[in-house]
Design an enzyme around this catalytic site. Sequence first.
Site, PDB file in Angstrom:
ATOM      1  CB  CYS A  88      43.803  41.860  41.517  1.00  7.84           C
ATOM      2  SG  CYS A  88      44.320  41.119  43.085  1.00  7.84           S
ATOM      3  CG  HIS A 344      42.758  45.204  46.077  1.00 10.70           C
ATOM      4  ND1 HIS A 344      41.958  45.440  44.974  1.00 10.70           N
ATOM      5  CD2 HIS A 344      43.503  44.114  45.760  1.00 10.70           C
ATOM      6  CE1 HIS A 344      42.217  44.546  44.043  1.00 10.70           C
ATOM      7  NE2 HIS A 344      43.141  43.719  44.502  1.00 10.70           N
TER       8      HIS A 344
END
Length: 400
Positions: A88, A344
């Site tokens: 991430c 995301h």
Amino acid sequence: MPSGIRDKVAILGMGCSKFGERWDCDAEDLMMEAYEECIKDAGIETSQIDAAWFSTAIEEVHVGKSALPLATALRLPYIPVTRVENMCASGTEAFRGAVYAVASGAADIALAVGVEKLKDTGYGGLPQRGRGPLNDMMNPNASAPGNFAQLATAYRQKHGVKAEDLKRAIGQVSVKSHENGAKNPKAHLQKVVSMDTVLNAPMIAEPLGLFDCCGVSDGSAAAIVCTPEIARKLGKKDLVTVKALQLAVSNGTEAQHSSWDGSYFMTTRQAAKRAYEEAGIKNPREEVSMFECHDCFSITELVTAEDLFISKEGEAWRDFLDGFYNADGKVPAQIDGGLKCFGHPIGASGLRMLYEMYAQLLGRADKRQLSNPKIGMTHNLGGAPHQNVSSIAIVGLHGA
């Protein structure tokens, strides 16, 4: 500590696509959407870019493994292009590559672009994939909500927080982010939600309900960087410069040793300490104007506020309930809506966070604009609480 890169690199321009379920686009379209805004903001031509960094995390489902998709989509002039992936933190990793290239003198002007096109896969969450045989053997049944729910349990136990108090505090995390995201036309979700709605939502992994979990979306963001001297020669007057970039990666201690109690992120604390030293920040609670952190789950944002040393350990839940992190609070968090409202798209998220800090510092955030911000910070966390990568970027007005 090394001398660092404080004020050695300026952001020349940034761009960000609309995030959401972008059925009308492929990954290349999203990259172009972000890049066109970015190159226009920078005021240069594509031919002036010396090198580029390209971030995607789950490339198998859209662009593939090489750097070719970025070079092809943007018709880059046969320059070096590097594809990076660090879970991430991938978007910030691309930014780090471009910034270090400029700071080292290897490039005068460098580009960072992040993208992820995930909705077309049909998954409700992130597509499943192996992360190596050891990880697959150790965590065959792990889920992201389950992992982070354990973080909430450990935090509550360590600090003696009542279950109802913590539930309301993480509820406020989400309520606050939705209030901010409702003012952002580029966010995936743009509706205010009430505390009652959050508290009464279906449970996903106790104490995390539906509104405590961020979603999946499609999106892209981009940045062009150069030295402050080049930026001024190109006519830029109000410069946003990089104050610090730090990355910390788990070494197995959290997963394999009892010295970690499961209530915080060891990597974030290490990266934050180094970032503040590099940026010359002594008291982040007073000196940081705003920040974007990796709110994959509401409990993650709450714990991260402590790991960034803005809230005292064991006190972040009170700060959230008191409005300290609201848009009109002392240190606004997720002023653009955060992962909670943007979703995301992994390779793009770090750059999307920086896009908001850049816009705020230049007074371009429209209805979300804060009063006179000087220093902005972004934080990404990839992996699980027990094993992860944590990246921190600090940017601010030149000389601040």
